[in-house]
Design a protein around this motif. Structure first.
Motif, PDB file in Angstrom:
ATOM      1  N   UNK A 225      31.513 -41.734 -17.439  1.00  0.00           N
ATOM      2  CA  UNK A 225      30.632 -41.937 -16.279  1.00  0.00           C
ATOM      3  C   UNK A 225      29.897 -40.632 -15.997  1.00  0.00           C
ATOM      4  N   UNK A 226      28.580 -40.725 -15.894  1.00  0.00           N
ATOM      5  CA  UNK A 226      27.764 -39.562 -15.572  1.00  0.00           C
ATOM      6  C   UNK A 226      26.474 -40.040 -14.965  1.00  0.00           C
ATOM      7  N   UNK A 227      25.375 -39.804 -15.659  1.00  0.00           N
ATOM      8  CA  UNK A 227      24.093 -40.347 -15.218  1.00  0.00           C
ATOM      9  C   UNK A 227      24.008 -41.838 -15.538  1.00  0.00           C
ATOM     10  N   UNK A 287      30.913 -35.218 -22.592  1.00  0.00           N
ATOM     11  CA  UNK A 287      31.396 -33.907 -22.988  1.00  0.00           C
ATOM     12  C   UNK A 287      30.306 -32.863 -23.038  1.00  0.00           C
ATOM     13  N   UNK A 288      29.126 -33.194 -22.518  1.00  0.00           N
ATOM     14  CA  UNK A 288      28.070 -32.207 -22.413  1.00  0.00           C
ATOM     15  C   UNK A 288      27.245 -31.982 -23.657  1.00  0.00           C
ATOM     16  N   UNK A 354      26.752 -37.860 -19.702  1.00  0.00           N
ATOM     17  CA  UNK A 354      26.888 -36.790 -18.711  1.00  0.00           C
ATOM     18  C   UNK A 354      25.925 -35.630 -18.966  1.00  0.00           C
ATOM     19  N   UNK A 355      24.994 -35.797 -19.911  1.00  0.00           N
ATOM     20  CA  UNK A 355      23.932 -34.827 -20.132  1.00  0.00           C
ATOM     21  C   UNK A 355      22.626 -35.467 -19.676  1.00  0.00           C
ATOM     22  N   UNK A 356      21.981 -34.883 -18.683  1.00  0.00           N
ATOM     23  CA  UNK A 356      20.840 -35.527 -18.052  1.00  0.00           C
ATOM     24  C   UNK A 356      19.730 -35.871 -19.049  1.00  0.00           C
ATOM     25  N   UNK A 357      19.346 -34.914 -19.878  1.00  0.00           N
ATOM     26  CA  UNK A 357      18.246 -35.139 -20.815  1.00  0.00           C
ATOM     27  C   UNK A 357      18.598 -36.196 -21.849  1.00  0.00           C
ATOM     28  N   UNK A 362      18.368 -43.345 -22.687  1.00  0.00           N
ATOM     29  CA  UNK A 362      18.875 -44.714 -22.578  1.00  0.00           C
ATOM     30  C   UNK A 362      19.091 -45.113 -21.124  1.00  0.00           C
ATOM     31  N   UNK A 363      18.173 -44.686 -20.256  1.00  0.00           N
ATOM     32  CA  UNK A 363      18.377 -44.995 -18.838  1.00  0.00           C
ATOM     33  C   UNK A 363      17.515 -46.152 -18.348  1.00  0.00           C
TER      34      UNK A 363
END
Length: 442
Positions: A225-227, A287-288, A354-357, A362-363
């Protein structure tokens, strides 16, 4: 999360017909899709809102709980009581009054709704004669659904048929119900349906391939779970992958078709029981990091080929790749899905949520579906099955009013005489350049 599904039926392999219940007939009231399938002996049924409105009396079908009138073109046969000799045809003459043509000869037509987001249902015919049914859960406009289908298939005619809320599909072999406007466990009662029955029930056609899609996480396990929420993105990607594969004759089984608990051990057991030719477990990362990666068995072989083919199509859609990988464990392959699945298997990790870019790759619904289609193309390449590549969408034609306004603007701004303007248009440049000139002038 919203999704768009495209189901393709080859008339040489499927018997296709329509059936209906006359409005107000006590002996044939509206029925759920599941009941329609049982009574008609169909393998798949779709809710229907199509066919012309010239009928009356025994030809009249419609008004269920205040919804739009629906008619079937019976022509002296009792079409309302099961399959008949009259088969489904998709043509302008069968359009319900007020129902739109979405695509004609591969071109998405103007006039489609671009602002109302709801469940959608369209039916049509591909250039090669196959029937296509396109449906979405709520959250799509008419134009979005039409462009999605036209961008993936060569469509001769596609008709909008969700007047009054007519989405819904029931598939008998696995009990799958697609019912965005659900009323009850078997979907809401409807008065008319399109029925599909496989012509050869004794066995699959020669060369029929099977693919298992693991849909990572689900239910109480959201995954990363992140963006983004991984379990939801996994499901959208897997659904798009399934729909593309089934359009090209591949049998597909998904480990889950809704948001429910689905462990790796359950996936492996289902996969091995299904005995597919290939297996793909669909996940997203955390994991960034940044980029796509895909794992295959340390033994290489078909699993490695599958991984390479999928990576090729993911990179072609613009996502960078961290590579085609393996991971050693104490007892062979580290990942149970790869280690314990009998079929050649891979695990796809689309983006880092969890990495914004990277999550931005895929948003949206379209981007997530694009990943699923890329996976499907890699699978088809590995199976040796051909598929259509979408053509570039044609630019929307300018209206006569827009062209005339541009001509006037260029003429007035540049101080050109009418005769000079006519010469430029007729002999030198063309209206497309005039449009560009007008847009550039202050």
């Amino acid at each position: 999360m919203s999704s768009i599904r495209c189901d393709i039926y080859d008339p040489s392999e499927w018997t296709i017909w329509f059936a209906a219940a006359p409005y107000g007939a006590a002996s044939k009231p509206a029925k759920t899709l599941k009941k329609w399938a049982a009574e008609e002996g169909a393998d798949v049924v779709y809710n229907l809102c199509l066919f012309n409105m010239t009928g009356s009396g025994s030809d009249q079908y419609g008004v269920i709980k205040g919804r739009t009138l629906q008619y079937l073109r019976a022509k002296d046969v009792d079409c309302g009581y099961g399959g008949t000799a009259e088969r489904l045809t998709v043509s302008p003459g069968n359009v319900v009054a007020g129902v739109k043509v979405a695509v004609r000869d591969g071109v998405v037509l103007s006039g489609l709704d671009k602002s109302t987001y709801r469940s959608r249902n369209m039916i049509g015919e591909l250039a090669d004669g196959r029937i296509i049914v396109v449906q979405s859960s709520d959250g799509c406009t008419e134009e979005q659904v039409a462009r999605y289908a036209a961008g993936r298939y060569t469509i001769e005619l596609l008709l909008v048929q969700d007047a009054g809320g007519s989405t819904g599909m029931y598939r008998v072999n696995d009990g799958y119900l697609f019912a965005p406007e659900k009323e009850g466990t078997d979907g809401r009662p409807v008065c008319s349906v399109v029925c599909m029955r496989k012509k050869n029930k004794e066995g699959k056609p020669m060369g029929k391939k099977k693919v298992f899609l693991g849909v990572g996480h689900g239910g109480s396990d959201p995954g990363a779970v992140g963006y983004l929420v991984e379990k939801d993105v996994n499901f959208t990607m897997a659904t798009a992958c399934r729909d593309f594969l089934t359009a090209y004759g591949v049998d597909v089984k998904m480990s889950r078709t809704k948001d429910e608990d689905d462990t790796v051990n359950q996936e492996v057991a289902e996969c091995n029981a299904y005995a597919p030719d290939l297996a793909v477990d669909i996940h997203n990362n955390s994991g960034g990091g940044d980029g796509f990666e895909v794992y295959h068995t340390i033994g290489g072989g078909t699993g490695k080929t599958l991984a390479q083919n999928i990576e090729k199509h993911v990179k072609a859609m613009g996502q960078n790749s961290r590579g085609v990988k393996t991971r050693q464990g104490n007892n062979g392959d580290y990942y149970a899905f790869i280690r314990e699945t009998v079929a050649p298997a891979v695990i796809c990790e689309g983006v880092f949520v969890d990495t914004k870019a990277d999550a931005a790759q895929a948003d949206t619904l379209a981007e997530q579906q694009a990943f699923g289609v890329a996976y499907a193309k890699g699978i088809l390449d590995t199976l040796g099955l051909a598929y259509d590549e979408p053509e570039e969408a044609p630019e929307e034609a300018e209206t006569d009013e827009e062209v005339q306004a541009a001509i006037t603007k260029v003429q007035q701004t540049a101080g050109l005489a009418a005769e000079t303007m006519q010469y430029l248009l007729a002999y030198e440049y063309g209206t497309d350049l005039v449009i560009k000139l007008a847009n550039a002038m202050k």
